[in-house]
Structures are given as C-alpha cells and as structure tokens.
Design an enzyme around this catalytic site. Structure first.
Site, PDB file in Angstrom:
ATOM      1  N   HIS A  54       0.849  -1.191   0.000  1.00  0.00           N
ATOM      2  CA  HIS A  54       0.000   0.000   0.000  1.00  0.00           C
ATOM      3  C   HIS A  54       0.879   1.233   0.000  1.00  0.00           C
ATOM      4  CE1 HIS A  54      -3.102   2.883   1.137  1.00  0.00           C
ATOM      5  NE2 HIS A  54      -3.948   1.979   0.652  1.00  0.00           N
TER       6      HIS A  54
ATOM      7  N   ASP B 239      -7.948  -5.396  -0.147  1.00  0.00           N
ATOM      8  CA  ASP B 239      -8.444  -6.258  -1.223  1.00  0.00           C
ATOM      9  C   ASP B 239      -8.060  -7.725  -1.060  1.00  0.00           C
ATOM     10  OD1 ASP B 239      -9.666  -4.174  -2.729  1.00  0.00           O
ATOM     11  OD2 ASP B 239      -7.685  -3.506  -3.350  1.00  0.00           O
TER      12      ASP B 239
HETATM   13  N1  CMC Z   1       4.189  -7.575  -4.896  1.00  0.00           N
HETATM   14  C1  CMC Z   1       5.542  -7.523  -5.080  1.00  0.00           C
HETATM   15  N2  CMC Z   1       6.286  -6.411  -4.895  1.00  0.00           N
HETATM   16  C2  CMC Z   1       5.645  -5.309  -4.540  1.00  0.00           C
HETATM   17  C3  CMC Z   1       4.255  -5.286  -4.321  1.00  0.00           C
HETATM   18  C4  CMC Z   1       3.534  -6.465  -4.518  1.00  0.00           C
HETATM   19  N3  CMC Z   1       2.209  -6.508  -4.336  1.00  0.00           N
HETATM   20  N4  CMC Z   1       3.866  -4.023  -3.966  1.00  0.00           N
HETATM   21  C5  CMC Z   1       4.999  -3.293  -3.938  1.00  0.00           C
HETATM   22  N5  CMC Z   1       6.061  -4.063  -4.272  1.00  0.00           N
HETATM   23  C6  CMC Z   1       7.473  -3.639  -4.290  1.00  0.00           C
HETATM   24  C7  CMC Z   1       7.797  -2.795  -5.508  1.00  0.00           C
HETATM   25  O1  CMC Z   1       8.218  -3.591  -6.591  1.00  0.00           O
HETATM   26  C8  CMC Z   1       8.882  -1.896  -4.969  1.00  0.00           C
HETATM   27  O2  CMC Z   1      10.057  -2.658  -4.903  1.00  0.00           O
HETATM   28  P1  CMC Z   1      11.486  -1.932  -5.161  1.00  0.00           P
HETATM   29  O3  CMC Z   1      11.628  -0.920  -4.060  1.00  0.00           O
HETATM   30  O4  CMC Z   1      12.474  -3.025  -5.085  1.00  0.00           O
HETATM   31  O5  CMC Z   1      11.417  -1.307  -6.523  1.00  0.00           O
HETATM   32  C9  CMC Z   1       8.451  -1.631  -3.517  1.00  0.00           C
HETATM   33  O6  CMC Z   1       7.671  -2.790  -3.163  1.00  0.00           O
HETATM   34  C10 CMC Z   1       7.613  -0.383  -3.320  1.00  0.00           C
HETATM   35  O7  CMC Z   1       6.505  -0.452  -4.204  1.00  0.00           O
HETATM   36  P2  CMC Z   1       5.918   0.759  -5.055  1.00  0.00           P
HETATM   37  O8  CMC Z   1       5.411   0.232  -6.339  1.00  0.00           O
HETATM   38  O9  CMC Z   1       6.894   1.889  -5.079  1.00  0.00           O
HETATM   39  O10 CMC Z   1       4.712   1.168  -4.118  1.00  0.00           O
HETATM   40  P3  CMC Z   1       3.513   2.121  -4.507  1.00  0.00           P
HETATM   41  O11 CMC Z   1       3.180   2.850  -3.293  1.00  0.00           O
HETATM   42  O12 CMC Z   1       3.838   2.894  -5.732  1.00  0.00           O
HETATM   43  O13 CMC Z   1       2.360   1.090  -4.908  1.00  0.00           O
HETATM   44  C11 CMC Z   1       0.591  -0.467  -4.714  1.00  0.00           C
HETATM   45  C12 CMC Z   1       1.368   0.684  -4.045  1.00  0.00           C
HETATM   46  C13 CMC Z   1      -0.602  -0.788  -3.855  1.00  0.00           C
HETATM   47  C14 CMC Z   1       0.132  -0.027  -6.106  1.00  0.00           C
HETATM   48  C15 CMC Z   1       1.523  -1.693  -4.826  1.00  0.00           C
HETATM   49  O14 CMC Z   1       1.882  -2.129  -3.541  1.00  0.00           O
HETATM   50  C16 CMC Z   1       0.886  -2.818  -5.615  1.00  0.00           C
HETATM   51  O15 CMC Z   1       1.015  -2.865  -6.851  1.00  0.00           O
HETATM   52  N6  CMC Z   1       0.156  -3.781  -4.926  1.00  0.00           N
HETATM   53  C17 CMC Z   1      -0.580  -4.814  -5.622  1.00  0.00           C
HETATM   54  C18 CMC Z   1      -1.899  -4.264  -6.118  1.00  0.00           C
HETATM   55  C19 CMC Z   1      -2.887  -4.022  -4.974  1.00  0.00           C
HETATM   56  O16 CMC Z   1      -3.070  -4.857  -4.109  1.00  0.00           O
HETATM   57  N7  CMC Z   1      -3.569  -2.884  -5.011  1.00  0.00           N
HETATM   58  C20 CMC Z   1      -4.581  -2.512  -4.014  1.00  0.00           C
HETATM   59  C21 CMC Z   1      -4.118  -1.387  -3.156  1.00  0.00           C
HETATM   60  S1  CMC Z   1      -5.079  -1.129  -1.662  1.00  0.00           S
HETATM   61  C22 CMC Z   1      -6.677  -0.669  -2.071  1.00  0.00           C
HETATM   62  C23 CMC Z   1      -6.907   0.092  -3.283  1.00  0.00           C
HETATM   63  O17 CMC Z   1      -6.320   1.139  -3.542  1.00  0.00           O
HETATM   64  O18 CMC Z   1      -7.773  -0.336  -4.037  1.00  0.00           O
END
Ligand code: CMC
Length: 394
Positions: free
Chosen positions: A271, A328
């Site tokens: 998140h 989720d």
């Molecule tokens: N699986 C694997 N690696 C992950 C995941 C994941 N679900 N989420 C984040 N990471 C890694 C990412 O690759 C990055 O690694 P590094 O620092 O080595 O490059 C690090 O963790 C930080 O991630 P980020 O992409 O910079 O984080 P963000 O704040 O931009 O993204 C997120 C947040 C929710 C989009 C992301 O965690 C994600 O894609 N999660 C899976 C999709 C998901 O469950 N979404 C629902 C979010 S909650 C409710 C909603 O909004 O609907």
C-alpha cells in the site's frame, strides 16, 4: 515557470485539506470524522456510516429514518435507463456499465446543475447516487446472466435489497442470509472513504473543472477499475485460482512477485500509505474466517491466501518493503462465498466508496477559499527549441 519539483505518483503532495478521513499509515489507524473504523464496522449500518460521511455527524434516530426513506424512494432507475443494459454486449464489464450509467444519470436528474434541488445543497443527488448504484450494479448482473430484473423493495435494508436484486428469481425465491447481509454491511463500511486515493483524487480533479457530480464520479469509477487500485480484489481471486490450478504451488508465485524481471505482483499486498497491516484487512480477514466457519464453507482459496500471507510476512523481500495484506486481499473470498461473481467485486468496492466520493467532491466544491482548478505541472524532458524541418527534408 520557476522550479518544479517532480513527485511521481504524488507520494508527497497534499492536494487538498479534508476533514473526512484520518489515515496513519505507520500505525495502521483509520478514522472517519474521528470515529475509529473498527467501532463503526462493529456497531453501525452502512447507511448510518454513509450519513456520517455525507453529513459530518452520526445521525440521530430520526435523521437515520429519513435517510433510509431516501434510500427507498430513490432506488428505482428511470425506466428508459433499463434499455441501456440491453445494448451492452453479453460479456460487458460491469465496471464499464457502472461508469457509463452513473455518467448518464446526469441526463435524467440534472436538477443539481440547475439548482432546482428543493432541499438545497447536494443532498438529493447524494441520496440518489447512493441508492441507485445498487440498482445499476444488480441490473447489470441480471442482464449478463439473462435473468429478469428484480426491482428494489421498500421492505429491505440497503444490503438486503442489493442481495435480493442480485439473487432473487421468480422461480427460485432467494432467502437472504443475515450473515451475508451483515458481512456485506461491514465490507461497505470499510470501503466508505480512504482520503486521496487514485479514484478519489480523480473525482476531485475532474470536479475541479466545474464538471457535475455524476460525471466526476463516473471518472472515479474508471480509476477504481485498475488492478493496482480497486481492481485488485478481482485480481487477488484470479491469482489464488491460478495458484490452485497450478497445484497449489504458492511459493512459485512468491518468487515471481520478488523477481524484478517479472511484472507479476502479489495482488492484495502493499500500500502507498500503510507500512503495516491495513486495519481494514485485519477486520475483513477476521470476518472472512467467521463467515466460513459459521456457514461451514470450505474454500481452498482461503487456505492458499493464508499460506501466502504467512510466507510473505516472514520473507525478507516483503518484510523489508513493509508489504502487508491490504483491503483487497480477503474481501473477494467473502464475496465468493456470497455467490457474487468475480467480475462484480470491483463494483462492490465502488458501492462502498460512493459516500466518500460524494463527500470529497462536495468538500472540494464548498471550499471556496482553495477553489482552483486542479492543474499539476510537469518537468519538461523534451527537445530544446530547434529549427522547423520542411517535409521534403525529413
Ligand atoms: N508484490 C511484489 N512487490 C511489490 C508489491 C507487490 N504486491 N507491492 C509493492 N512491491 C514492491 C515494488 O516492486 C517496490 O520494490 P522496489 O523498491 O524493489 O522497486 C516496492 O515494493 C515499493 O513499491 P511501489 O510500487 O513503489 O509502491 P507504490 O506505493 O507505488 O504502490 C501499490 C502501491 C498498492 C500499487 C503496490 O503495492 C501494488 O502494486 N500492490 C498490488 C496491487 C494491490 O493490491 N492494489 C490494491 C491497493 S489497496 C486498495 C486500493 O487502492 O484499491
């Protein structure tokens, strides 16, 4: 002009002031107007929480009765809108139908634009949207399976009405299970607002141009659709099903999620703001276990989800990045138990988020002091000025 600071993903930009939701991502705290979501989810109906979010205070008995009455009187769709559902292809996404229909509501109920709302403000439009989103959602499902529409009933509460419109049939009357209505109630409360997430920011940004509430929310629904946002609840169940069909080899998926050359991510994990367990996921996980036990449902997807969580919570990759289950991760398993099809999960999220979108839009419109069109800048990374090249020389 001047120096523009790049903030990709707006991780560090406050785009507005808001009094609706308080979110402390480090400690996993979420409040609506100062009330802890744990207490609201335990003690309130979704209608009551929707009232709180729209009117800033919990309702008195009389206020709630009147709001419930609004939910009843606005539940029907204009009959002409029923034809909409006939003209989408059979496999149309319910999210596309929802966003289109919400946008179209403006044509049938333009009162707010013309300031004809007899109650002043946006209260009638808010109640309309909140009530009608259920009807649109259930009708799109009924049409997709070729069943006759079931109209809303004045005798049923918000969640019961939705379940009845989804599952009642003339030849097979639906018995609403109180456990399902109560689990749905909790899920909707937990989705009711979540400050400046992608869809809510979209609603505000679109609305800041002076666009009407229906169109702004329609844009928010489109933003919610994506798998990184609300679409994650559907993606989680698809992922768990894929693992199941793959012989239950969840470790393989953990490795895929960690592999930087693989775009796969563990859906339902991570998140932007929570760096600990999402407080909504905690409640949903518990509610999921309770309902499964109570109804003696054995869903292999729940076992896989629990195993995934267990491994991810001890694996260095997930621990070092603070990746915990989010809202989720477990919600889809409850929806599945209720019989809600996977492609409707994100529609369920939209139903829950409706009070938040409306309240955030209203808060923006009423904040006269900061009323400016949303217009971010960019850091230009293109060519410097160069001579024009005529076609013959290119
Ligand atoms: N699986 C694997 N690696 C992950 C995941 C994941 N679900 N989420 C984040 N990471 C890694 C990412 O690759 C990055 O690694 P590094 O620092 O080595 O490059 C690090 O963790 C930080 O991630 P980020 O992409 O910079 O984080 P963000 O704040 O931009 O993204 C997120 C947040 C929710 C989009 C992301 O965690 C994600 O894609 N999660 C899976 C999709 C998901 O469950 N979404 C629902 C979010 S909650 C409710 C909603 O909004 O609907």
């Amino acid at each position: 002009t001047g120096y523009i600071t790049l903030d990709s993903g707006f991780s560090n930009t406050g785009s507005c002031t808001s009094a609706i939701t308080y979110l402390d991502g480090a400690n996993g705290i979420l409040d609506y107007y100062g009330y802890a979501i744990e207490e609201l989810a335990e003690n309130c109906s979704f209608t009551e929480v929707a009232y709180l979010i729209l009117h800033k205070e919990l309702p008195t008995y009389d206020q709630l009765e009147s709001f419930k009455h609004d939910m009843v009187r606005f539940a029907l769709l204009h009959e002409d809108m029923i034809h909409f559902f006939d003209h989408f292809p059979p496999n149309a996404s319910p999210m596309s139908i929802l966003s289109t229909s919400v946008n179209a509501l403006h044509n049938y109920y333009p009162e707010m634009d013309e300031e004809l709302d007899p109650y002043g403000g946006y209260t009638v439009t808010a109640a309309r949207l909140l009530s009608k989103i259920r009807t649109i959602a259930a009708f799109s499902y009924k049409k997709s399976i070729g069943h006759p529409l079931v109209y809303p009933s004045a005798r049923l509460n918000y969640c019961e009405n939705f379940l009845n419109m989804m599952f009642d049939r003339p030849n097979l009357p639906y018995r609403i299970r109180p456990e399902f209505a109560s689990a749905l109630n909790k899920l909707l409360i937990l989705h009711a607002d979540h400050e400046q997430n992608c869809s809510t920011s979209t609603v505000r940004l679109v609305g800041s141009s002076g666009c009407n509430l229906y169109a702004s929310i329609s844009a928010g629904i489109s933003a919610l659709w994506g798998p990184l946002h609300g679409g994650a609840n559907q993606a989680v169940v698809k992922m768990l099903e894929a693992i199941l069909h793959d012989g239950g080899d969840f470790r393989k998926y953990i490795e895929k999620a960690k592999d930087k050359n693989d775009p796969f991510r563990l859906s339902g994990f991570g998140h932007r703001v929570y760096k600990t367990f999402d407080p909504r996921a905690k409640i949903i996980k518990q509610s999921c276990a309770e309902i499964m036990n109570l109804l003696e449902i054995n869903d292999p997807l729940l076992d896989i989800a629990l195993e995934l969580e267990e491994i991810a919570r001890t694996d260095d990759y997930f621990v070092s990045r603070n990746l915990y289950p989010n809202v989720d991760f477990y919600s889809g398993i409850i929806y599945r138990a209720m019989g809600i099809p996977t492609n409707m999960f994100t529609v369920m999220f939209a139903m829950g988020r409706m009070p938040g979108w409306i309240a955030q839009w209203t808060e923006m419109v009423e904040d006269k002091e900061n009323a400016r069109i949303g217009r971010p800048r960019q850091v230009y990374a293109g060519n410097t000025r160069r001579p024009f090249v005529p076609m013959k020389d290119r």
